[in-house]
Design an enzyme around this catalytic site. Sequence first.
Site: not given
Ligand code: GLA
Length: 383
Positions: A34-35, A37, A122, A125-126, A172, A224
């Site tokens: 996580e965080h 990419d 929200g 989950l993309s 994502d 973010y």
């Molecule tokens: C969101 C962003 C991703 C990634 C995550 C954290 O989902 O869209 O690109 O940075 O946060 O891992």
Amino acid sequence: MTQLEAVSKGFTTLYGTDPDGVWQSPGRVNLIGEHTDYNDGFVLPLALPHAARVAVSRRDDGILRLHSSWADRVAEVVVADLAPGSVQGWAAYPAAVVWALREAGHAVAGGDVHLDSDVPVGAGLSSSAALECAVALAWNDLYGLGLTHQQIALLAQRAENDFVGVPCGVMDQMASSCCVEGAALFLDTRDLSSRQVPLDLAAEGLVLLVVDTQVKHDLADGAYAERRAGCERAAGLLGLPALRDLPLSGLDAALAQLPEPGLRALTRHVVTENARVEEVVALLDAGRTRQIGPVLTAGHASLRDDFAVSCAETDLVVATANAAGALGARMTGGGFGGSVIVLAEQADADRIAAEVADAFVEQGWQRPRSFAAVPSAGARRLA
Ligand code: GLA
């Protein structure tokens, strides 16, 4: 009525003809990484059965008509007039994709679009990547562009970065576009090399629960961008192209060089998180799936204590699930609410979900929604 029939019928009712085709692209959960990419690091997402579906007919008059099952009217835009900021709300995502295709030099024109999606919005989950990738694949097929799934993901990311204005990484869109059924996608976000890591949890008597806290704290977007800028500043101070270039063995020496505690904490998270992705992949490769649990929980602690993107609700899910006998748990996605993944024995899953729900009710919070994540297929044409 199947989901395919529903979106086709929605299109026909609206536009009076059958669509040229129907495409879908899924939401995702991230198992670990996580965080990382936007630091050129590693991620390990899997696609959900929940997806965005889009019925489209090509039109060559340069008009783009957009409708979704949750919209009360059709939005109509002139493709040649598309510019960042020119379309608001949900319609910005499909419009962004058409804009990004043209920016990339593809001679595409308009279309009639009807969208449907069962990816919770929200929830971390993309849902937006799912919309973007479904639309990009539709345009790819309708205009014969011959793009690969990876190129589609990059285009969708560009759409989100430069048209919608969200500075997200590539995870994502890559997950939505490139995942396959029955596997997690081990992705190196620097060169986009990847490997499908088989993940058949049911066969091992395990379940990966997704607990959607149904909260989204307001600071999400600004925070973010701030984290991302902090990571880039730390890499710069260390003389590295990205934090990805700092190995775990060099972490302590690097931390001693960073002037601010905040930058040290961001760096510690990214470097240890990259190592956790590699550890989880090695455990899965070795068939030691249960042992990834504590690594997931360690990832959560790092996101909570160092990266500071967790919140009371996600912390409560993790603590309650682990106390109730889960093998491990962590928040997934950007943070500040959204969803938590919980790895559990099948026999314990319902009880753990119920204990988490009770803990929320005790706090006076809305009951979270839970479902099992089954690694599903990435973007594809349905009809
Ligand atoms: C969101 C962003 C991703 C990634 C995550 C954290 O989902 O869209 O690109 O940075 O946060 O891992």
